[in-house]
Write a protein that holds these residues in place. Structure first.
Motif, mmCIF file in Angstrom:
data_model
loop_
_atom_site.group_PDB
_atom_site.id
_atom_site.type_symbol
_atom_site.label_atom_id
_atom_site.label_comp_id
_atom_site.label_asym_id
_atom_site.label_seq_id
_atom_site.Cartn_x
_atom_site.Cartn_y
_atom_site.Cartn_z
ATOM 1 N N MET A 1 -1.249 7.381 -3.805
ATOM 2 C CA MET A 1 0.009 6.276 -3.340
ATOM 3 C C MET A 1 1.074 7.288 -2.761
ATOM 4 O O MET A 1 1.785 7.326 -2.053
ATOM 5 C CB MET A 1 0.598 5.073 -3.982
ATOM 6 N N ARG B 1 1.035 10.582 -0.170
ATOM 7 C CA ARG B 1 0.389 9.935 1.023
ATOM 8 C C ARG B 1 1.514 9.477 1.398
ATOM 9 O O ARG B 1 2.671 10.325 2.778
ATOM 10 C CB ARG B 1 -0.139 8.604 0.705
ATOM 11 N N ASP B 2 3.036 9.315 0.815
ATOM 12 C CA ASP B 2 3.538 8.995 0.763
ATOM 13 C C ASP B 2 4.759 9.536 1.600
ATOM 14 O O ASP B 2 5.814 10.226 2.277
ATOM 15 C CB ASP B 2 5.008 8.093 0.144
ATOM 16 N N THR C 1 0.740 -1.383 0.206
ATOM 17 C CA THR C 1 -0.174 -0.356 0.022
ATOM 18 C C THR C 1 0.862 1.234 0.057
ATOM 19 O O THR C 1 0.398 2.295 0.039
ATOM 20 C CB THR C 1 -0.739 0.095 1.182
ATOM 21 N N SER C 2 2.102 0.915 -0.520
ATOM 22 C CA SER C 2 2.573 2.083 -0.199
ATOM 23 C C SER C 2 4.580 1.628 -0.262
ATOM 24 O O SER C 2 4.861 0.274 -1.366
ATOM 25 C CB SER C 2 3.604 2.913 1.121
#
Length: 913
Positions: A386, A389-390, A348-349
């Motif tokens: 992704m 978010r990171d 998910t990352s």
């Protein structure tokens, strides 16, 4: 050879392309259109069905001469064939050239007469071609024939016992990829050639670090025939086998020459500032610093696994990804997303590319299998989300580059399927903060969709061809973009030193590539100026500055009769047109229209065959019919569809009114272009007057006030490559009879005559002259404002051209302000419009040029066909000007003007009657 670009030519002769026929005249199309017009396809197929007799046609000579100057390649291909029969026959000439090259000349010499091509707007040439095809004349084709090449072909009917010489010239900026430039000449003669020669001369002022020449067809006996001489800054490579040396065996007709002749080279890179070359009023800056640390990258691989990716495609994709994962650096972060109608993620990352994580990812990749349909929108947005978010969670290195690499083979057919909506969604989500690289797999992919989407997001697209080396193609592309050295690179030059810059900001610089910026100097005598380069590196910001210095070509190459004195200008034009063509596809609607118009103007000026222009060659008359056109074209079917879409977009906005914030202005500027602004209509009209240099026109004549303005035109110094002599106003005579004032304004100086006295002002000074009847205000080398007492105001602009320019001269622009102060009886080419003109415009429709629609105008009791175009208003910005939309009236303003344009010719500069 994946990822390498350069000059590529295919020459095909003999039974493969020398067709004998009793057919008469023909037409030529150079096109990237895989779906060529039906008539053309039939004509091309008919050529292949005709019987041949190689014995009656002899290829006498073939010469390929390539001159590379500072990466700018100028290639001339000359081929002569003899019809040995005593009856006329059709001879077919065919070759390949790079898809990124622009043809600049095509000509033929037949029985001592030379027929030279002329670059025109595409749609005008296309009409001539279609007329020729529809009348049953033979058509040659050029279409996309390979990964990086397109095939040029032309047929021509030759009388018995006569010969024809074909000359094709094209130009291209060589791109540095994977640390080298490549020049590739593809030679497949299929028969022996009496005189065969490939000659390449490379001139690189930076110095040559290495030069390698080889060929796929060179056997041990041909290898010694390649002559290579390399000095510090020049390389000469030639290959010229005799007929006997070409033979496969003694006495046989087979040839050993069948393959690619390849030259690779690179230049020395000792200065971190790069190399700046100043020649003839233009400069070019090459920037590719050595010894920089690579910047870590954060890459999300978005892999299409829909059903259409089944079989070989999926297998090759897995193999490529497995190889790419092995090349990740431990400082990199990566993620894997697979998609069909649903989106699946490995993690998910993003994950750091440690050996353990890479090994785990390879197991995941090995298990990807095809299934379902295609939801590109959701997949790409998932990858973008992704990364965002990171970034917010600070799990990625602050100094690192974010990128998404999409691999797909199909059209979106699940979720959001509208292409423009997907492009807008991705552009909004990325927000200019990351790059998108798209790999289109196979022939069915909508490549233009991926190409535009990539360029909108600081990336690029690449078509992956379905072949046994598809895995290598994928790896090669990744290798090009996998090692960023700098991000947000700015190349800066003094505002008062350079103008008309090509793109000077780049989102990233990759290892093995090169940044190229070109521009025009404001002072043609300038031999140095300050250059600064800024960028973001891995550990520190990159900053360097230095002085650019002119290159003394005569000292560097003292023994050369060098033909490229103006190569920097043509290189600048080439880059500018390429960038404008890209913006015409990926910009906003307004940017697309303006970029297309500018690209068309420059292509016509510099005689480049681009997707917007065509080259027309008029063939000799034959016994079977009159002259017929040969047309060099460069339009794909996709590009044609995009142009048609642009017409529909323009249809909705072209009738919109522009809000003018100033009083009416009437002016003449340029070649000479007359503009009539009509603020009460929120519109403008324009027309052009063509006449011989030296002609004097009456522009304004007001019998009541006694004001008269006449202007004299001047032509280019000599005929430019385009073949069109441009004319400009270079002298104006302004008379105020009631006040007894005369002004003569030329590109040299300004003279005022009153009461038998003369006052002279120079353009080189900023000065003012205030009198009882007239006020003058001169801005140095820029403008003159003439204010007549209680009356009209004129502004005259000075356009300065580089003194050593081979063609153009200084010229003047003339602008009328406060025209309402003149009497209702005012007349002249401009004066007749000072008090308005009634007209109506209806029936907007596609014109000869897609981005310039036509309409019907009702004016002065006449019905005219007019075209929506642009003219330049230089009042606010004398260098670049502002594009002003207008309705263009053709044929010297016929129908709009009162009478004929020739009615306004006068015999003297101060003629008042």
């Amino acid at each position: 050879m994946s990822g390498l670009s350069g000059v590529r030519l295919l020459l095909l002769w003999g039974c493969a392309c020398l067709w004998l026929s009793s057919s008469a005249s023909g037409a030529l199309v150079i096109s990237r259109n895989d779906e060529a017009p039906q008539e053309a396809r039939r004509a091309a197929r008919s050529l292949q069905k005709r019987s041949t007799n190689e014995a009656t046609v002899e290829v006498q000579s073939v010469t390929v001469q390539c001159t590379v100057t500072s990466r700018f390649a100028h290639t001339v291909v000359t081929s002569t064939a003899l019809n040995k029969a005593n009856v006329s026959q059709e001879i077919f000439f065919e070759m390949e050239l790079p898809k990124t090259a622009f043809i600049t000349n095509f000509s033929m010499e037949i029985e001592g007469q030379v027929y030279v091509g002329e670059v025109k707007e595409k749609e005008k040439a296309k009409q001539q071609y279609e007329k020729a095809v529809s009348s049953g004349q033979t058509a040659g084709l050029v279409k996309a024939s390979g990964r990086k090449m397109e095939t040029f072909s032309v047929s021509v009917n030759i009388a018995g016992e006569s010969n024809v010489t074909f000359i094709l010239t094209h130009e291209e900026l060589l791109q540095r990829k994977l640390g080298q430039y490549e020049i590739l000449t593809r030679v497949k003669p299929k028969t022996l050639v009496q005189e065969f020669q490939i000659v390449t001369n490379i001139y690189e002022p930076q110095g040559l670090s290495y030069v390698d020449a080889h060929a796929t067809f060179l056997s041990n006996e041909l290898l010694p025939l390649v002559e290579k001489t390399v000095t510090d800054k020049k390389a000469h490579i030639s290959f010229s086998p005799t007929v006997e040396q070409q033979r496969k065996c003694p006495g046989c007709d087979g040839t050993l020459i069948d393959g690619d002749f390849i030259i690779k080279y690179d230049v020395n890179r000792e200065k971190s500032l790069g190399d700046i070359q100043i020649v003839n009023g233009y400069f070019v800056h090459f920037f590719a610093p050595s010894d920089l640390s690579r910047v870590p990258k954060n890459v999300v691989f978005v892999v299409d696994r829909s059903g259409s990716m089944g079989g070989t495609k999926m297998q090759q994709t897995r193999e490529a990804l497995l190889a790419i994962l092995k090349e990740l650096d431990e400082e990199d972060h990566f993620a894997l997303i697979k998609f069909d109608e649903a989106v699946g993620v490995w993690k998910t990352s993003l994950t750091r590319a440690t050996k353990e994580n890479v090994a785990e990812a390879m197991v995941y990749v090995s298990g990807i299998r095809e299934n379902g349909v295609t939801d590109i929108n959701s997949a790409v947005l998932s990858g973008v989300d992704m990364l965002i978010r990171d970034r917010r969670s600070n799990t990625l290195p602050e100094r690192s580059v974010d990128m998404v690499i999409l691999l797909t083979d199909g059209m979106p057919n699940s979720g959001v399927s509208d292409i423009s909506t997907i492009q807008q969604n991705v552009r909004t989500a990325m927000g200019g903060n990351m790059s998108l690289f798209c790999l289109g797999f196979g022939n069915d992919v909508d490549y233009s969709f991926l190409d535009v989407m990539s360029k909108q997001n600081k990336g690029l697209a690449r078509r992956i061809y379905e072949a046994s080396d598809a895995t290598l193609q994928l790896q090669g592309f990744y290798e090009e973009v996998s090692s960023p050295l700098l991000s947000e690179v700015d190349l800066r030059y003094p505002d008062n030193a350079v103008d008309f810059l090509t793109t000077s900001h780049f989102s990233q610089l990759f290892n093995g590539s090169e940044i190229v910026v070109a521009g025009q100097l404001m002072d043609s005598n300038m031999d140095q100026f300050l250059v600064e380069v800024f960028g973001q590196g891995f550990e520190d910001d990159f900053k360097v500055q230095g002085q650019a210095s002119a290159v003394d070509w005569d000292m560097m190459y003292p023994d050369e009769e060098y033909i490229f004195g103006g190569f920097t200008e043509r290189l600048w034009a080439y880059i500018s047109i390429q960038e404008l063509l890209e913006k015409s596809k990926s910009g906003t609607p307004d940017e697309k229209v303006n970029a297309t118009a500018k690209a068309l103007d420059m292509a016509l000026q510099y005689s480049f065959v681009t997707p917007l222009t065509s080259m027309v060659v008029t063939k000799p008359e034959t016994e079977d019919g009159p002259d017929s056109p040969l047309i060099a074209d460069k339009l794909t079917e996709v590009q044609r569809q995009q142009a048609e879409k642009m017409v529909h977009q323009f249809r909705g906005v072209s009738m919109a009114k522009t809000a003018y914030q100033h009083s009416p202005t009437y002016f003449v500027d340029g070649d000479p272009h007359f503009m009539i602004e009509l603020p009460d209509r929120d519109d403008a009209l324009c027309f052009n007057i063509n006449n011989i240099p030296g002609t004097i026109f009456n522009l304004v004549k007001d019998p009541q006030s006694g004001i008269v303005v006449n202007g004299q035109i001047i032509g280019d110094k000599k005929i430019p490559p385009s073949g069109k002599i441009n004319t400009y106003f270079w002298r104006f005579g302004i008379v105020h009879q009631n006040l007894g004032v005369r002004l003569e304004v030329s590109t040299q100086d300004i003279s005022v005559f009153q009461d038998n006295k003369r006052v002279k002002l120079l353009w080189s000074d900023t000065a003012g002259l205030k009198g009882t009847n007239v006020d003058l205000s001169v801005m140095k080398d820029r403008s003159l404002t003439v204010t007549l007492k209680d009356s009209v105001k004129f502004v005259i602009l000075l356009h300065k051209v580089w003194k050593k320019h081979p063609y153009h001269r200084d010229y003047l622009g003339f602008y009328t302000l406060d025209s309402h102060l003149l009497s209702p009886s005012v007349h002249g080419l401009l004066g007749q419009f000072y008090h308005g003109i009634e007209y109506e415009v209806t029936d907007l429709r596609p014109g000869e040029v897609p981005e310039k629609p036509d309409a019907t105008m009702f004016v002065r009791g006449r019905e005219l066909n007019v075209t929506r175009g642009w003219q330049k208003d230089f009042r606010r910005e004398v260098k670049n000007g502002e594009n002003v939309p207008c309705w263009f009236i053709h044929s010297n303003g016929t129908g709009l003007l009162d009478g004929d344009a020739t009615d306004y010719i006068v015999s003297g500069l101060f003629k008042t009657v």
